[in-house]
Each structure stands twice: as C-alpha cells, then as structure tokens.
Design a protein around this motif. Structure first.
Motif, PDB file in Angstrom:
ATOM      1  N   SER A 384       5.739  -1.772   1.188  1.00 43.20           N
ATOM      2  CA  SER A 384       6.985  -1.448  -0.066  1.00 43.20           C
ATOM      3  C   SER A 384       6.001  -0.685  -1.024  1.00 43.20           C
ATOM      4  O   SER A 384       4.909  -0.761  -1.364  1.00 43.20           O
ATOM      5  CB  SER A 384       7.115  -2.931  -0.712  1.00 43.20           C
ATOM      6  N   PRO A 385       6.801   0.521  -1.437  1.00 46.42           N
ATOM      7  CA  PRO A 385       6.155   1.429  -2.576  1.00 46.42           C
ATOM      8  C   PRO A 385       5.694   0.555  -3.958  1.00 46.42           C
ATOM      9  O   PRO A 385       4.752   0.809  -4.441  1.00 46.42           O
ATOM     10  CB  PRO A 385       7.374   2.289  -2.957  1.00 46.42           C
ATOM     11  N   ARG A 386       6.566  -0.674  -4.199  1.00 43.80           N
ATOM     12  CA  ARG A 386       6.370  -1.245  -5.430  1.00 43.80           C
ATOM     13  C   ARG A 386       4.774  -1.955  -5.166  1.00 43.80           C
ATOM     14  O   ARG A 386       3.994  -2.035  -5.972  1.00 43.80           O
ATOM     15  CB  ARG A 386       7.177  -2.388  -5.756  1.00 43.80           C
ATOM     16  N   ILE A 387       4.721  -2.721  -3.800  1.00 51.75           N
ATOM     17  CA  ILE A 387       3.446  -3.200  -3.691  1.00 51.75           C
ATOM     18  C   ILE A 387       2.215  -2.254  -3.660  1.00 51.75           C
ATOM     19  O   ILE A 387       1.257  -2.653  -4.218  1.00 51.75           O
ATOM     20  CB  ILE A 387       3.467  -3.854  -2.186  1.00 51.75           C
ATOM     21  N   GLN A 388       2.423  -1.040  -3.149  1.00 50.13           N
ATOM     22  CA  GLN A 388       1.294  -0.083  -3.187  1.00 50.13           C
ATOM     23  C   GLN A 388       1.004   0.420  -4.473  1.00 50.13           C
ATOM     24  O   GLN A 388      -0.036   0.465  -4.996  1.00 50.13           O
ATOM     25  CB  GLN A 388       1.808   1.057  -2.066  1.00 50.13           C
TER      26      GLN A 388
END
Length: 514
Positions: A384-388
């Motif tokens: 996920s972009p948010r996790i990254q």
C-alpha cells in the motif's frame, strides 16, 4: 536558549571582565597559547562559592551557544541543501533538458562523493592551520559559485564537472564544524549541540522540498527551466552567507575575539577538567596522524558512521523520487517529502539531549537503528502507498539521529587536537565515500518499488549501524573495566606528566563514553 547541562566550576557571566577579573588572571591576550598540556590557566573565579561558580558557568555556556550554534546550523543547512537539491531538480526536468539517462544521473550523484571523500580527511588539518574564520567562509563562497554554475550547464559533462568541484569545496564543512564544536564543549555537552547542528540537514530536506516547489514555478524566466533556477538562486544565497560568515564565524577558544581574558581562561579550564586539551595551540606532527590510523576505534567508528551515512544519502537524494513512485505528481511529491524530514529533526535533537544526559551513546544508536530497520522493511515489503509512505517516516527517524550521535561518540572517545581531527576526517570521509553506493542503488528500471535500493539500505542499517554499534559498545565497556581495575597503569610507568598528557585517550584515567 540553553542547551545541555553545565555543572563544571569554571565559567563566566558573559560580560566583559572587570578590573578584578583581569587582576585575578594576570595575563595578556595570547598568553594562553603557552599553557602546557599538563597545566591550567589561572583561575579567574578563585575564592568564589560553588553556587557562584555554577551560575557563572551556565551564563558562559549560554553565551557560547548563542555565539556559535545558530550560525553553524545555517551553514550546514546551506551545505546539505546544495548537495541534495539535485534530487528536487530531477523532478523539474533536469534529466530531460541535459539529455541524461538514468545512469548519467547516478554518475552525477556519485562523482560528488568521490571528490568529497578524497579531500575530507585533509580539511581538519587545514582548518586548524588557517583558522575557522578564514577556512569556513572561503569554502562556502567557493561552493556557492560552483552551485550557481550548475544552473548554467547545457550538457551532462558540465554538470559532472560542477558536481566534482562541489564535492571538493564542500568537503571541509561537516568534519570541520564537528571538530570545531569538540574544541569548545565538554564531552557531555557536545551531543545535543551536534544534534541541533545536524538537524539542519533534516530541516534542509523539509525546506528544500518547499523551496523547490516554489522555485519550480519560475520555469521560463530568462529562458531557463525550474531546475536551473533551483541551482542558481540557492547558489547565490550560499555566496552571500559565505561572505557574511567572515564576521560571524569565530576562531578557537585561545584566539576567539568575542571572549574576554576571563572567559578564555574559563573555557580552557573547563575543557582541561573534562580531560581535553584540544582548544590550545598544538603543532602538527605525523605521530598524531599515525595515532589515529593505528587506533581500532577509528576504523570501527568509520564502519558505524558508514551504516548511517549511506542510508542518509540514499534517503535524501531519492526521497522525492520514492514518493513520486508511489503515484504522486512532481509538485505533490516535493511537498510530501517535507514531513518525514521535520519528524527526523525533532528526534535528532531529542536523542542528542538524552545521550548527553545518560552518556549512553551506543545504546541510543542501537535503539534508534531499529526504527530505520522497521521503516525500510515496510518500504521493502509493503504494497500500500500509505504503508510505504509511513515507512519513509520511520526510515528518516532511524537514520538522522544516528549521524549526530555517532559523530559525538567519536569526538567523546578521541582525545588530542590533531588526532581527533584526523579520526573525524577518516570516519566521515569513509562514510561519504559510500555515497557512491547510495547514488546507484535506486535505479530507474526498479521503479516504483525500488526493492534493490531498499534492500541495500536495510543491509547497511542492520550490519554496520546496528552491528557495529553493538560491537563498539561491548569493546569500550570491556576496556573501561580494565582501566578501572588498573590493568593499563603500566602504560604510564616512567613517563613525565607532559608525556602522560600527550597519550590522549590512551591515558589509563581516560574513561570512554559508552
């Protein structure tokens, strides 16, 4: 603002000395140059109570902080901004306009670190011989001129040449100021100040993203694109600040003109009381160089610093690219690169404060490194972009504090003016040489996940930063136990007081900071 603790007994109110001060001292300016390694300048506070001494010491420390720290922070902000703004320029069309491939861009990053690392070990010797008020402004003006010319480049060859000379000019600032601070402050005071100074690097990341987003809007002015104006305007600003630095950068304690004779005596006495002699004049001898080269701490410290420095440059040079790879536009990526740097600046200062108070720099390195390890694990494995993006926060938090803390750790455990300068030059130079690796691990063909790059940074954090810190902590703790037990007393048998003093951190009574 007051930084750190002041508990030693020799200091000053920060005012010009009274007639009584001068009478107590009984010396003229410059006489401190002749003070031997084993002797102290006359005590300007003889006869004062302990409470009065402590009050004077706090005022002196406050005076030093106001005179030294703010301007040095500004200088390093300029330095880090000028060496990493190429990452912001890349998003504003640098590669397209100069017809550069991904390999050409990485070469432009790498060549800076080649010249930077080659010249860095020599710079502290030049700083000591030329004086800070001459050396630091001179290199700033030079690199400001080079930075400005980067905005005038029309092809990749010109950019490569400019980046090489930028590395030559910038090589002296970080190790020079680190060494300079160690000649003014006691060992349990240097950490918070090094952290505040180095936090300018994190601030430059935040500021650089905002500034690049604004300057990028100048595209078309003077028939130049936004990336060119980033280099030109930031370079001209550095030149101006370099000129002002002629009056704002002060020399070492025995020469600094803002100190009264009473202040000068107090600064030198408090350093002597902290088992330091680095503030005095000392002639360079090759034995100081070899003492550093033959010391195992020099090379292990270089490995630890490498474990933080290579990830630092990978992060700072490629964060806009990493964020852009998560699906954000150029301007949005510039702005989203700001918050991780801001968080890193806050934690850097916090760790500096904690390490000074506890004198446990190794444990601080070990604990903080886990944040970086977790962060880059999230970047490596998260989908996920948010996790990254959250991983970039933890990555910054795990890298930036360890740079300042490691430098303070090296300074604390290396005694002797030139030996400390050489040791810092070797450690920082070796760390920056690994910037060549950092410049080539985030390849265009690996986007948007950049797994090889994240994996390489993770390896540096685990093996060199964490592993090296654990090893040095254990070895220093073992050596301290031997010294406390008297196992090293044989080193001083038959030596005079002056010869014992010249042993520096090899004196049996010198206890290492863990």
């Amino acid at each position: 603002m007051k930084f750190g603790r002041a508990t030693h007994t020799d200091s000053d109110s920060g005012n010009s000395p009274s007639d009584l001060d001068e009478k107590r001292i009984g010396v003229v300016p410059g006489e401190f140059e002749t003070v031997g390694h084993g002797h102290l300048p006359p005590d300007p506070d003889a006869g004062l109570s302990e409470a009065e001494r402590e009050r004077i010491d706090k005022k002196l420390l406050h005076k030093l902080d106001l005179k030294l720290i703010p301007w040095l922070c500004l200088l390093y902000l300029c330095s880090f901004l000028d060496r990493t703004n190429i990452g912001n320029a890349k998003l504003d069309g640098l590669q397209k306009d100069l017809h550069m491939t991904g390999g050409d861009y990485n070469a432009a990053l790498s060549i800076f670190f080649v010249s930077y690392a080659l010249f860095e070990p020599l710079t502290n010797i030049l700083l000591k011989r030329l004086k800070p008020s001459v050396f630091i402004p001179a290199i700033m003006i030079l690199w400001g001129i080079v930075m400005t010319t980067m905005g005038l480049c029309h092809d990749k060859a010109g950019l490569l040449a400019a980046r090489f000379f930028l590395g030559v000019a910038e090589a002296g600032l970080f190790p020079g100021i680190t060494y300079y601070l160690s000649c003014w402050y006691k060992r349990d005071e240097i950490g918070i100040r090094a952290a505040i100074f180095f936090s300018a690097a994190a601030v430059s990341g935040s500021f650089g993203g905002l500034l690049a987003a604004a300057i990028g809007k100048m595209a078309g002015v003077g028939h130049k694109n936004g990336w060119a104006w980033i280099f030109i305007l930031e370079g001209l600003a550095t030149v101006v600040i370099g000129v002002i630095s002629i009056w704002m950068v002060h020399d070492f304690p025995d020469d600094a003109t803002f100190l009264s004779d009473a202040d000068r005596a107090r600064v030198l006495r408090r350093l002597k009381g902290d088992q330091q002699s680095s503030a005095e004049h000392e002639e360079f001898k090759m034995q100081y160089f070899w003492a550093s080269v033959k010391d195992w701490k020099t090379w292990l410290s270089a490995l630890i610093y490498m474990g933080a420095d290579a990830p630092l440059y990978a992060f700072s040079l490629f964060l806009p690219t990493i964020v852009n790879g998560l699906g954000y536009t150029s301007t949005r990526a510039q702005l989203l690169s700001v918050p991780p740097y801001a968080a890193a600046a806050i934690l850097t200062i916090t760790i500096g404060y904690i390490a000074d108070r506890t004198r446990q720099r190794g444990l601080c390195n070990i604990g903080v490194s886990f944040l970086g390890i977790i962060g880059f694990s999230m970047l490596l494995g998260g989908k996920s972009p948010r996790i990254q993006y959250a991983g970039t926060f933890l990555g910054a938090l795990g890298i930036y504090p360890c740079i300042a803390n490691t430098i303070a750790w090296i300074s604390n455990n290396t005694e002797g003016s030139y030996k400390r300068g050489v040791t810092l030059g070797i450690a920082i130079g070796w760390g920056n040489l690994n910037g060549i690796v950092s410049s080539n691990i985030y390849r265009a063909q690996d986007k948007p996940r950049y797994k090889p790059g994240h994996g390489a940074v993770l390896g540096y954090l685990v093996v060199f930063l964490l592993g090296g810190s654990v090893l040095q902590y254990v070895l220093l703790r073992r050596e301290n136990a031997k010294r406390r037990a008297g196992a090293r007393d044989e080193w001083i048998v038959g030596k005079t007081e002056n010869e014992i003093e010249l042993l520096g951190d090899r004196r049996p009574d010198f206890i290492y900071t863990l």
